[in-house]
Scaffold this active site. Structure first.
Site, PDB file in Angstrom:
ATOM      1  N   GLU A  33      92.516  94.842 -16.290  1.00  0.00           N
ATOM      2  CA  GLU A  33      92.220  94.787 -17.723  1.00  0.00           C
ATOM      3  C   GLU A  33      92.858  95.986 -18.402  1.00  0.00           C
ATOM      4  O   GLU A  33      92.327  97.091 -18.355  1.00  0.00           O
ATOM      5  CB  GLU A  33      90.710  94.809 -17.935  1.00  0.00           C
ATOM      6  CG  GLU A  33      89.961  93.723 -17.197  1.00  0.00           C
ATOM      7  CD  GLU A  33      88.486  94.060 -16.999  1.00  0.00           C
ATOM      8  OE1 GLU A  33      87.794  94.348 -17.987  1.00  0.00           O
ATOM      9  OE2 GLU A  33      88.033  94.060 -15.844  1.00  0.00           O
ATOM     10  N   ARG A  63      82.527  99.214 -21.408  1.00  0.00           N
ATOM     11  CA  ARG A  63      81.179  99.679 -21.772  1.00  0.00           C
ATOM     12  C   ARG A  63      81.178 100.716 -22.888  1.00  0.00           C
ATOM     13  O   ARG A  63      82.096 101.526 -22.990  1.00  0.00           O
ATOM     14  CB  ARG A  63      80.506 100.275 -20.529  1.00  0.00           C
ATOM     15  CG  ARG A  63      80.160  99.212 -19.506  1.00  0.00           C
ATOM     16  CD  ARG A  63      79.642  99.793 -18.206  1.00  0.00           C
ATOM     17  NE  ARG A  63      79.239  98.702 -17.308  1.00  0.00           N
ATOM     18  CZ  ARG A  63      80.082  97.987 -16.579  1.00  0.00           C
ATOM     19  NH1 ARG A  63      81.378  98.242 -16.595  1.00  0.00           N
ATOM     20  NH2 ARG A  63      79.632  97.006 -15.808  1.00  0.00           N
ATOM     21  N   HIS A 114      81.578  94.492 -23.104  1.00  0.00           N
ATOM     22  CA  HIS A 114      82.464  93.395 -23.506  1.00  0.00           C
ATOM     23  C   HIS A 114      82.082  92.700 -24.819  1.00  0.00           C
ATOM     24  O   HIS A 114      82.105  91.467 -24.913  1.00  0.00           O
ATOM     25  CB  HIS A 114      82.526  92.340 -22.385  1.00  0.00           C
ATOM     26  CG  HIS A 114      83.203  92.817 -21.129  1.00  0.00           C
ATOM     27  ND1 HIS A 114      84.077  93.866 -21.097  1.00  0.00           N
ATOM     28  CD2 HIS A 114      83.141  92.346 -19.850  1.00  0.00           C
ATOM     29  CE1 HIS A 114      84.524  94.030 -19.847  1.00  0.00           C
ATOM     30  NE2 HIS A 114      83.971  93.141 -19.074  1.00  0.00           N
ATOM     31  N   HIS A 129      90.574  89.059 -19.440  1.00  0.00           N
ATOM     32  CA  HIS A 129      89.723  89.157 -18.253  1.00  0.00           C
ATOM     33  C   HIS A 129      90.003  88.086 -17.203  1.00  0.00           C
ATOM     34  O   HIS A 129      89.068  87.545 -16.596  1.00  0.00           O
ATOM     35  CB  HIS A 129      88.253  89.114 -18.701  1.00  0.00           C
ATOM     36  CG  HIS A 129      87.314  89.900 -17.853  1.00  0.00           C
ATOM     37  ND1 HIS A 129      86.914  89.490 -16.605  1.00  0.00           N
ATOM     38  CD2 HIS A 129      86.705  91.081 -18.067  1.00  0.00           C
ATOM     39  CE1 HIS A 129      86.070  90.375 -16.103  1.00  0.00           C
ATOM     40  NE2 HIS A 129      85.926  91.356 -16.973  1.00  0.00           N
ATOM     41  N   ASP A 187      85.792  99.468  -9.704  1.00  0.00           N
ATOM     42  CA  ASP A 187      85.407  98.973 -11.027  1.00  0.00           C
ATOM     43  C   ASP A 187      85.559 100.162 -11.970  1.00  0.00           C
ATOM     44  O   ASP A 187      84.592 100.675 -12.514  1.00  0.00           O
ATOM     45  CB  ASP A 187      83.959  98.455 -10.991  1.00  0.00           C
ATOM     46  CG  ASP A 187      83.602  97.649 -12.233  1.00  0.00           C
ATOM     47  OD1 ASP A 187      84.438  97.568 -13.146  1.00  0.00           O
ATOM     48  OD2 ASP A 187      82.468  97.114 -12.279  1.00  0.00           O
TER      49      ASP A 187
END
Ligand code: BGC
Length: 361
Positions: free
Chosen positions: A326, A90, A115, A189, A261
């Site tokens: 990631e 982000r 992304h 991803h 996350d």
């Protein structure tokens, strides 16, 4: 030659990926290493469509989530297996400043940019070239992102090479150059499920992350700027721990992410390729190690999977049936001058290497 038996019933058909998009040819490429491990990759978004690795009994199984057809990927995908760029993760309010000029990106994730925008590197056609390298079969992907594409400054010439090495690793090497100062943060991803490729949840997978700090976020998952110690929190994965052990803990950060996350600040020795994480799934015995040159890693445990994605062989991907590791720079780095920089200037070369290695225990 292969010592392994293939256990998966579904066979992905290359014809289902043979399309022309924006005048460019899209196909599905198969890499098979000397031990019989197999990866299929499409040059649409550089998506790893399948990755077959053995379990402890020598049975090959697909360990990534995805779809059987290109049409499904075009229709709706939470970035299954894709290359992410120009900026993975982000950027707050989709805004940053380079050389005194402010740029506004698409706000495609509430008020933030996620992304790479509406049509990021996951949705473009890359030029593909198959290579035989001393390490194993490879696919070299090339894409030039024009100055102003998705409102990012600078023409960015990128190559990404996937190699399925004969040591049973999927190696991803990224390189990029620009003609104007810009920001770059490329990542990959894949949603991994070492047990069954997404038929059941990943809560029993044991994760290790070599990291003593993470970047806590606000409600919109933008880093506050703090680097917070993981010690004594559900974010401490220095000892291998089942993902499900603490994911439902009463913790504000876990609530913001609806689970894990977050970006972990990797404990590194230097800037070379280093082991930073591992993932073990006890029933299959599959073990994956992650090596990278990057300073951070977003661990996302598939919190937004909710059964609406019907994937390979008809498998419906329910909540937390895949997880992403990631490797990247920290989220929103363009707006955090004290984070490792993601700025790329003309004459400089951006590189990143990440390797996912497979074995069994
Ligand atoms: C992000 C998640 C997001 C997901 C999209 C991950 O990289 O961290 O917040 O929902 O990508 O599939």
């Amino acid at each position: 030659m292969s010592n392994y038996v293939c256990s998966s019933k579904a066979q992905i058909k290359p014809e289902a990926f043979h399309w022309t998009i924006d005048g460019s040819q899209v196909d599905l490429y198969t890499l098979k290493n000397s031990n019989g491990l197999e990866a299929t990759i499409t040059n649409y978004g550089g998506i790893v469509v399948s990755l077959k690795v053995p379990d402890k009994n020598g049975k090959l199984g697909d360990v990534v989530l995805g779809y059987d057809t290109l049409n499904d990927y075009i229709g709706n995908t939470p970035y299954f297996g894709a290359l992410i760029g120009r900026y993975g993760n982000r950027i707050a309010k989709g805004r940053f400043t380079v050389d005194g000029v402010e740029y506004q990106l698409a706000q495609n994730n509430d008020s933030n940019a996620l992304h790479g925008g509406r049509k990021g590197f996951d949705k473009v056609v890359w030029q593909a070239e198959k290579l035989d390298t001393p390490d194993g079969p490879a696919l070299k992907l090339t894409y030039t992102s024009k100055d102003g594409e998705e409102n990012y400054p600078g023409t960015l010439r990128c190559t990404v090479t996937y190699t399925l090495t004969n040591k049973n690793c999927l190696k991803i090497e990224y390189a990029a150059e620009t003609d104007k100062p810009t920001f770059v943060n490329l990542t990959h991803h894949s949603y991994f499920n070492l047990k069954d490729g997404g038929a059941s949840d990943i809560l029993g997978h044991e994760l290790m992350i070599k990291s003593s700090k993470f970047t806590p976020v606000d409600k919109g998952l933008i880093p506050t700027g703090e680097l917070r110690a993981v010690a004594g929190t559900p974010f401490d994965f220095n000892k291998p721990t089942a993902i499900g052990a603490r994911v439902e803990n009463d913790d504000e950060q876990l609530k913001f992410g609806k689970g894990y996350d977050h970006n972990w600040v990797l404990d590194r020795q230097g800037k070379d390729l280093e082991l930073v994480a591992s993932l073990y799934e006890p029933t299959s015995g599959r073990f994956m190690e992650v090596l990278t040159t990057e300073p951070g890693m977003q661990f996302y445990c598939g919190n937004f999977l909710d059964g609406t994605n019907k994937g390979k062989g008809g498998t419906v991907y329910q909540h937390r049936t895949g997880l992403c590791l990631e490797t990247q720079h920290f989220p929103d780095s363009p707006n955090h001058p004290d984070f490792p920089t993601t700025e790329l200037k003309p004459g400089e070369k951006y590189t990143q290497t990440t390797v996912y290695c497979f074995s069994t225990k």
